[in-house]
Design an enzyme around this catalytic site. Structure first.
Site, PDB file in Angstrom:
ATOM      1  N   ASP A  31     -33.082 112.733  79.609  1.00  0.00           N
ATOM      2  CA  ASP A  31     -33.094 113.745  78.325  1.00  0.00           C
ATOM      3  C   ASP A  31     -34.245 111.845  76.830  1.00  0.00           C
ATOM      4  O   ASP A  31     -32.357 110.703  76.862  1.00  0.00           O
ATOM      5  CB  ASP A  31     -31.968 113.364  77.315  1.00  0.00           C
ATOM      6  CG  ASP A  31     -31.815 113.905  76.447  1.00  0.00           C
ATOM      7  OD1 ASP A  31     -33.019 114.652  75.656  1.00  0.00           O
ATOM      8  OD2 ASP A  31     -30.498 114.427  75.364  1.00  0.00           O
ATOM      9  N   GLU A  39     -35.620  79.526  77.361  1.00  0.00           N
ATOM     10  CA  GLU A  39     -34.333  78.751  77.705  1.00  0.00           C
ATOM     11  C   GLU A  39     -33.349  80.227  77.041  1.00  0.00           C
ATOM     12  O   GLU A  39     -32.678  79.313  75.658  1.00  0.00           O
ATOM     13  CB  GLU A  39     -34.420  76.935  76.969  1.00  0.00           C
ATOM     14  CG  GLU A  39     -35.855  76.476  78.108  1.00  0.00           C
ATOM     15  CD  GLU A  39     -36.057  75.376  77.192  1.00  0.00           C
ATOM     16  OE1 GLU A  39     -35.077  75.196  76.331  1.00  0.00           O
ATOM     17  OE2 GLU A  39     -36.734  74.557  78.191  1.00  0.00           O
ATOM     18  N   GLU A  46     -30.029  80.074  75.547  1.00  0.00           N
ATOM     19  CA  GLU A  46     -29.216  80.165  75.548  1.00  0.00           C
ATOM     20  C   GLU A  46     -28.036  81.540  74.629  1.00  0.00           C
ATOM     21  O   GLU A  46     -28.324  82.088  74.715  1.00  0.00           O
ATOM     22  CB  GLU A  46     -28.741  79.105  73.902  1.00  0.00           C
ATOM     23  CG  GLU A  46     -29.786  77.970  74.549  1.00  0.00           C
ATOM     24  CD  GLU A  46     -29.444  76.878  72.630  1.00  0.00           C
ATOM     25  OE1 GLU A  46     -30.575  76.340  73.014  1.00  0.00           O
ATOM     26  OE2 GLU A  46     -30.029  77.512  71.456  1.00  0.00           O
ATOM     27  N   GLU A  56     -24.025  73.227  75.529  1.00  0.00           N
ATOM     28  CA  GLU A  56     -25.320  72.934  75.147  1.00  0.00           C
ATOM     29  C   GLU A  56     -24.141  72.732  73.140  1.00  0.00           C
ATOM     30  O   GLU A  56     -23.216  72.249  73.200  1.00  0.00           O
ATOM     31  CB  GLU A  56     -25.859  74.452  74.208  1.00  0.00           C
ATOM     32  CG  GLU A  56     -27.561  74.757  74.738  1.00  0.00           C
ATOM     33  CD  GLU A  56     -28.162  73.800  74.069  1.00  0.00           C
ATOM     34  OE1 GLU A  56     -28.315  72.675  73.118  1.00  0.00           O
ATOM     35  OE2 GLU A  56     -29.159  73.385  74.782  1.00  0.00           O
ATOM     36  N   GLU A  62     -25.950  77.295  78.005  1.00  0.00           N
ATOM     37  CA  GLU A  62     -27.675  77.310  78.469  1.00  0.00           C
ATOM     38  C   GLU A  62     -27.887  77.070  80.224  1.00  0.00           C
ATOM     39  O   GLU A  62     -27.208  76.249  80.512  1.00  0.00           O
ATOM     40  CB  GLU A  62     -28.740  76.186  77.451  1.00  0.00           C
ATOM     41  CG  GLU A  62     -29.682  76.370  78.666  1.00  0.00           C
ATOM     42  CD  GLU A  62     -31.057  75.691  77.803  1.00  0.00           C
ATOM     43  OE1 GLU A  62     -30.819  75.448  75.834  1.00  0.00           O
ATOM     44  OE2 GLU A  62     -31.930  74.879  78.178  1.00  0.00           O
ATOM     45  N   HIS A  93     -35.784  78.816  73.154  1.00  0.00           N
ATOM     46  CA  HIS A  93     -37.040  78.571  73.396  1.00  0.00           C
ATOM     47  C   HIS A  93     -37.897  78.700  74.715  1.00  0.00           C
ATOM     48  O   HIS A  93     -37.226  79.093  75.542  1.00  0.00           O
ATOM     49  CB  HIS A  93     -37.072  76.568  74.121  1.00  0.00           C
ATOM     50  CG  HIS A  93     -36.320  76.150  72.685  1.00  0.00           C
ATOM     51  ND1 HIS A  93     -34.914  75.131  72.978  1.00  0.00           N
ATOM     52  CD2 HIS A  93     -35.727  76.501  71.750  1.00  0.00           C
ATOM     53  CE1 HIS A  93     -34.660  74.581  71.654  1.00  0.00           C
ATOM     54  NE2 HIS A  93     -34.850  75.717  70.950  1.00  0.00           N
ATOM     55  N   ARG A 101     -39.127  68.499  67.760  1.00  0.00           N
ATOM     56  CA  ARG A 101     -38.565  68.902  68.275  1.00  0.00           C
ATOM     57  C   ARG A 101     -37.922  70.387  66.455  1.00  0.00           C
ATOM     58  O   ARG A 101     -37.325  71.199  66.960  1.00  0.00           O
ATOM     59  CB  ARG A 101     -37.224  69.103  68.651  1.00  0.00           C
ATOM     60  CG  ARG A 101     -37.186  68.503  70.314  1.00  0.00           C
ATOM     61  CD  ARG A 101     -36.601  68.033  70.926  1.00  0.00           C
ATOM     62  NE  ARG A 101     -36.351  67.514  72.111  1.00  0.00           N
ATOM     63  CZ  ARG A 101     -36.461  67.894  73.128  1.00  0.00           C
ATOM     64  NH1 ARG A 101     -35.984  69.113  73.247  1.00  0.00           N
ATOM     65  NH2 ARG A 101     -36.790  67.740  74.239  1.00  0.00           N
ATOM     66  N   GLU A 145     -44.063  75.037  74.275  1.00  0.00           N
ATOM     67  CA  GLU A 145     -42.835  75.752  73.773  1.00  0.00           C
ATOM     68  C   GLU A 145     -42.981  76.446  72.787  1.00  0.00           C
ATOM     69  O   GLU A 145     -43.126  75.575  71.690  1.00  0.00           O
ATOM     70  CB  GLU A 145     -42.235  74.899  74.672  1.00  0.00           C
ATOM     71  CG  GLU A 145     -40.996  75.084  74.016  1.00  0.00           C
ATOM     72  CD  GLU A 145     -40.131  73.982  74.199  1.00  0.00           C
ATOM     73  OE1 GLU A 145     -39.071  74.184  73.953  1.00  0.00           O
ATOM     74  OE2 GLU A 145     -40.226  73.030  74.002  1.00  0.00           O
ATOM     75  N   ARG A 189     -40.648  77.566  70.248  1.00  0.00           N
ATOM     76  CA  ARG A 189     -39.086  77.258  69.860  1.00  0.00           C
ATOM     77  C   ARG A 189     -38.678  78.037  69.043  1.00  0.00           C
ATOM     78  O   ARG A 189     -37.644  77.618  68.497  1.00  0.00           O
ATOM     79  CB  ARG A 189     -39.144  75.467  69.373  1.00  0.00           C
ATOM     80  CG  ARG A 189     -39.638  74.765  70.386  1.00  0.00           C
ATOM     81  CD  ARG A 189     -39.523  73.485  70.169  1.00  0.00           C
ATOM     82  NE  ARG A 189     -38.203  72.953  69.861  1.00  0.00           N
ATOM     83  CZ  ARG A 189     -37.432  72.494  70.474  1.00  0.00           C
ATOM     84  NH1 ARG A 189     -37.459  72.725  71.921  1.00  0.00           N
ATOM     85  NH2 ARG A 189     -35.700  72.373  69.927  1.00  0.00           N
TER      86      ARG A 189
END
Length: 470
Positions: A51, A130, A132, A212, A220, A269, A339, A358, A360
């Site tokens: 359904d 990654e 977390e 972390e 992580e 990330h 970062r 990457e 982030r």
């Protein structure tokens, strides 16, 4: 694995139960179970009916019949059920037209991979998220007409240093100091290792596990990069395994982006690289050892970041983490090591094969199939249209003078803002019919009606603290 191989696996193992799974529109794994007597080679053509009107964001009641056809390549044994159970992820189809269902997140991911191949830019897009998460010992919450509250707790939490634990032995990581002390401060080494080994037992490659930054059990576990659809499959297995390992040990895992006040939030990330004929497209001789295509890809992410956030950061809670002026990567810039920038070029290895970008900003509350697909489409749009990302931002953003800081755009400040950006900027997602207008409209409407407006309408506990006596 082929249908014949799946049937042989069932016979050889003596498995008597089959579990069919698929992802609903917002991003929660769904399942139903049948005896293996209901599985034969025709099943991989005919599928099983269900359904569709009972699945969030899918069919109306007057067109509810749908079918799910298991993908034999996804066959795994469930590591938790009492009865040995074979699990296969399915693809959703219309039972009358036999067409793949446009709102099936996995189908969108399959179309994104197919579209990449048509561009000539590459043949494989690898993703490495990654994700977390927090491990709590207790969670309580309610949301009523006249009350609302939440409470989370952990034996590892800094706020419990004075609690009577009969005895309290201390060793609790202070706020923002959880990256990453050894036991006994780290209380969850064995639990994370059990999670890691369970993932490996079902064929998911893991690179590492660790505590972390935040107190109260933030952690992580990193999976090794895989092609887009495969990583979408793995991410749902990842969440499933972590939640069940924690639950079976008397703990609870959450992927909420911001469950704690005044400590680090939970991000995801996401590393991406494109390969063609077994060669890395993003390796080159430009900034930080990347190619011109990689820089254009960054340009695509930065140009479309606000719209992307509607998929990569799809909850109201996501924007408790994405607050300008703090550590979250909200700044729409790129850098090789900074970062706080939305896009980073990792510098851990000089090998061309390791060259990737990457992003982030994302968090693990997302539907991986949709988030990875949208990210790939932004990358491809950047390369196809040669979108210049500008100069890298290798300075400490928090030390920039006001006249420089004002030039750096930020990610959206709310889910409402991200959805508005998606409404205005989604043409890049429609290429190759990867996302359809129907998918975009339903996503926006569903999120506004079921998440944005309900949160807007409810008083917040802190508002009583601020305003009750006015």
């Amino acid at each position: 694995m082929t249908p014949k191989e799946v049937l042989k696996m069932v016979k050889d193992s003596g498995t008597r139960v089959l579990d069919i799974r698929f992802m609903d529109f917002p991003g929660i794994w769904q399942h139903f179970t049948v005896p293996v007597s209901e599985l034969d080679e025709l099943t991989f053509e005919d599928g099983y009916g269900f359904d569709g009107s009972s699945i969030r964001g899918w069919q109306p009641i007057d067109a509810s019949d749908m079918i799910v056809i298991p993908d034999p390549s996804t066959a795994k044994m469930d590591p938790f059920f009492k009865e040995p159970t074979l699990v296969m992820i399915g693809n959703i189809f219309d039972p009358i037209t036999r067409e793949a269902y446009s709102r099936d997140p996995r189908y969108i991911a399959q179309k994104a991979e197919a579209y990449l191949a048509t561009t000539g830019i590459g043949d494989t897009a690898y993703f490495g998220p990654e994700a977390e998460f927090f491990i709590f010992d207790d969670v309580r919450f309610e949301s009523g007409k006249n009350s609302g509250s939440y409470s989370v707790d952990s034996v590892e939490a800094a706020w419990n240093t004075g609690r009577d634990e009969g005895p309290n032995l201390g060793y609790k990581p202070r706020h923002k100091e959880g990256y990453f002390p050894v036991p006994p401060t780290d209380k969850f080494q064995d639990l994370r290792t059990e999670m890691l080994l369970t993932l490996e037992d079902i064929g998911i490659d893991v690179e590492c596990q660790h505590h972390e930054v935040a107190t109260a059990g933030q952690a992580e576990i990193d999976m090794r990069f895989k092609p887009l659809v495969q990583m979408g499959d793995q991410l749902v297995w990842f969440k499933y395994v972590l939640k069940n390992v924690a639950y079976n040990n008397g703990h609870t895992v959450t992927f909420m982006p911001k469950p704690l006040f005044e400590d680090n939030g939970t991000g995801m990330h996401t590393h991406i690289s494109i390969w063609k004929d077994n060669n890395p497209v993003f390796a080159g001789d430009k900034y930080a050892g990347v190619s011109q295509e990689a820089l254009y890809a960054i340009g695509g992410i930065l140009k479309h970041c606000k719209a992307l956030c509607a998929f990569t950061n799809p909850t109201t809670n996501s924007y408790k983490r994405l607050v300008p002026g703090f550590e979250a990567p909200v700044n729409l810039a790129y850098s090789s090591r900074n970062r706080s920038a939305a896009v980073r070029i990792p510098m851990y290895s000089a090998s061309p094969k390791a060259k990737r970008i990457e992003f982030r900003t994302p968090d693990p509350s997302c539907n991986g199939y949709l988030a990875f697909s949208a990210l790939l489409m932004a990358v491809l749009d950047g390369i196809e249209n040669k979108i210049d990302p500008g100069d890298p931002l290798d300075k400490n953003i928090y030390d920039l003078p006001p006249e420089e800081l004002v030039k750096v755009e930020s990610a959206p400040g709310s889910l409402d803002e991200a959805l508005s950006a998606l409404r205005e900027d989604h043409e890049f997602l429609l290429k190759g019919d990867v996302f359809t207008k129907d998918v975009i409209d339903m996503w926006i409407n569903y999120k506004i009606e079921n998440e944005v407006n309900p949160v807007k309408l409810r008083p917040h506990p802190h508002e009583f603290f601020l305003y009750y006596d006015i």
